[in-house]
Design an enzyme around this catalytic site. Sequence first.
Site, PDB file in Angstrom:
ATOM      1  CB  THR A  94      -0.964  -0.010   1.204  1.00  0.00           C
ATOM      2  OG1 THR A  94      -0.235  -0.265   2.409  1.00  0.00           O
ATOM      3  CG2 THR A  94      -2.036  -1.063   1.029  1.00  0.00           C
ATOM      4  CB  THR A 134      -1.387  -1.886   8.925  1.00  0.00           C
ATOM      5  OG1 THR A 134      -2.111  -1.045   9.793  1.00  0.00           O
ATOM      6  CG2 THR A 134      -2.215  -2.098   7.670  1.00  0.00           C
ATOM      7  CE  LYS A 161       0.427  -3.492   3.372  1.00  0.00           C
ATOM      8  NZ  LYS A 161      -0.316  -2.519   4.295  1.00  0.00           N
ATOM      9  CD  GLU A 202       2.144   5.232   6.335  1.00  0.00           C
ATOM     10  OE1 GLU A 202       1.275   4.635   5.661  1.00  0.00           O
ATOM     11  OE2 GLU A 202       1.863   5.981   7.279  1.00  0.00           O
ATOM     12  CB  THR A 217      -7.681  13.798   0.137  1.00  0.00           C
ATOM     13  OG1 THR A 217      -6.462  14.026   0.865  1.00  0.00           O
ATOM     14  CG2 THR A 217      -8.830  13.712   1.103  1.00  0.00           C
TER      15      THR A 217
END
Length: 399
Positions: free
Chosen positions: A151, A186, A175, A272, A399
């Site tokens: 992702t 996650t 992942k 991230e 978004t």
Amino acid sequence: MKARPVEGGTVTSPRGFLAGATYAGLKVKGGLDVGILYSEAPCVAAGLFTTSRIKAAPVTCSQKHLADGKARAIVVNSGCANACTGDRGMRDAEAMAELAAKKLGITPGEVVVASTGVIGERLPMERVAAGIDKMSLSREGGHELARAIMTTDTRPKEIAVEVDDGGLVVGGIAKGSGMIHPTLGTLLCFLATDAAVDNRFLEAALRDAVDVSFNMVTIDGDTSPNDTVVVLANGMAGNKPIRQGTAAGQALGVALVEVCTYLARRVAADGEGASKLIEVTVEGALSIGDARMAARTIAGSPLLKAAVHGCDPNWGRVIAALGRSGAEIDGTEIDLFLDNICLMARGVPVAFDRDRAKAAMGRGEVPIRVCLNLADCTATAWGCDLTAEYVAINSEYTT
């Protein structure tokens, strides 16, 4: 006894495993997003799942399908978590199993289902069905599957090793990049081996491997309703079934730990926005539980993560996190090291070269070692630095 890495290894490196992936249009930014892992022979299987009280439909579906300790395939999608989607979500998870089973010529109960992506969105099942229908499987397809489950990951995570005793192979992919915190985060991880194993051994070996690897990774303190780690063992190596308490069991257990630890480190390093891997080792704790609790708390400290990003050798961040970790400590006994630079000895600051310490923090991996000097229990946790990019990614995720 260490296992030997397999060159170009992935989850399909063990005998009898095939995989594939395709683009079905589930990801906003495109890319492979639906995949299958399949064994040419029936498998003994085990799984570990999220401890969140909110469980995504694919988790509930997979727990039911794995109740008999058997599975033969995994079908997975990225781009949509199929979490918090009610009865429709459960029907869609079961439908994914049915679609994969029909394609592979097996029963739906032999299929594990996994999803990852945005919570609260329903799967576009027409696209999923079309993707599964057009997918082709191969021995090389493990590399495609590793990319399909990504992702916000920036790179695939895959490995395989060969066990010294008998040429058994263990392979895996994972992942994970954000919303990562013990237990699991996650995180999706699919493991495969061609070893013949006893089911009770496989369950115990998986739990032991996950405890020292994925359950020691923390990126941002959040967990997910979709966490899934599954191992399939098809016995195609032709060995005698491996059981607990045997030399073969020990060797295979070591291999599982090596595979899971490698993947866990890759997850942490690919947090991230991350630019550095933080490795925290706590030694000399009174118990394994204390060592793990202290290491995870330090690795997950936002203040330490920010300090590492800025190459600021403010070692008080480590001590502050240690003090609130809940582990038994004696402040007069603590030794603290950044790489091999001693910062504290027996609870007293030690003069150190700040430029050398800043240089150590500027490298891609930042090792921190805390010696509690109370007993002999040790644990290691992994995290990453906190960057502005982490905020950017999560301020515009949908978004």
